[in-house]
Design a protein around this motif. Structure first.
Motif, PDB file in Angstrom:
ATOM      1  N   PRO A  58       1.961   0.273   5.092  1.00  0.00           N
ATOM      2  CA  PRO A  58       3.268  -0.360   4.854  1.00  0.00           C
ATOM      3  C   PRO A  58       3.161  -1.507   3.851  1.00  0.00           C
ATOM      4  O   PRO A  58       2.252  -2.332   3.910  1.00  0.00           O
ATOM      5  CB  PRO A  58       3.654  -0.888   6.234  1.00  0.00           C
ATOM      6  N   GLY A  59       4.079  -1.501   2.909  1.00  0.00           N
ATOM      7  CA  GLY A  59       4.139  -2.567   1.914  1.00  0.00           C
ATOM      8  C   GLY A  59       3.240  -2.349   0.698  1.00  0.00           C
ATOM      9  O   GLY A  59       3.315  -3.126  -0.256  1.00  0.00           O
ATOM     10  N   PHE A  60       2.405  -1.322   0.723  1.00  0.00           N
ATOM     11  CA  PHE A  60       1.539  -1.071  -0.436  1.00  0.00           C
ATOM     12  C   PHE A  60       2.396  -0.695  -1.624  1.00  0.00           C
ATOM     13  O   PHE A  60       3.279   0.128  -1.538  1.00  0.00           O
ATOM     14  CB  PHE A  60       0.541   0.054  -0.149  1.00  0.00           C
ATOM     15  N   LYS A  61       2.103  -1.312  -2.756  1.00  0.00           N
ATOM     16  CA  LYS A  61       2.821  -0.999  -3.987  1.00  0.00           C
ATOM     17  C   LYS A  61       1.818  -0.442  -4.982  1.00  0.00           C
ATOM     18  O   LYS A  61       0.808  -1.093  -5.288  1.00  0.00           O
ATOM     19  CB  LYS A  61       3.487  -2.248  -4.555  1.00  0.00           C
ATOM     20  N   PRO A  62       2.048   0.771  -5.485  1.00  0.00           N
ATOM     21  CA  PRO A  62       1.104   1.372  -6.430  1.00  0.00           C
ATOM     22  C   PRO A  62       1.006   0.544  -7.716  1.00  0.00           C
ATOM     23  O   PRO A  62       1.921  -0.182  -8.085  1.00  0.00           O
ATOM     24  CB  PRO A  62       1.676   2.755  -6.697  1.00  0.00           C
TER      25      PRO A  62
END
Length: 67
Positions: A58-62
């Protein structure tokens, strides 16, 4: 690592990602004959994006590729 609670398949993927990150940072530091340091940065970014494709974080941004 002895106390890892990941499923063996997930553990293998995570270790592959970590290995790619390590290889990329070695290249960025100039410790590898190839690839060039800038390619090491690309390798690390790709590894992190691969991580996101395998794990629900959750919350990971590529990381967007630089054009």
């Amino acid at each position: 690592m002895a106390h890892c609670k990941l499923h063996p398949a997930a553990d293998a993927v995570l270790h592959a990602v970590i290995s790619e990150i390590g290889a990329g940072t070695e290249a960025m530091a100039g410790k590898a004959a190839t690839p060039h340091p800038a390619q090491g940065l690309e390798q690390v970014a790709k590894a992190l994006n691969d991580y996101a494709g395998h794990f629900n974080h959750p919350g990971f941004k590529p990381i967007r590729p630089v054009q």
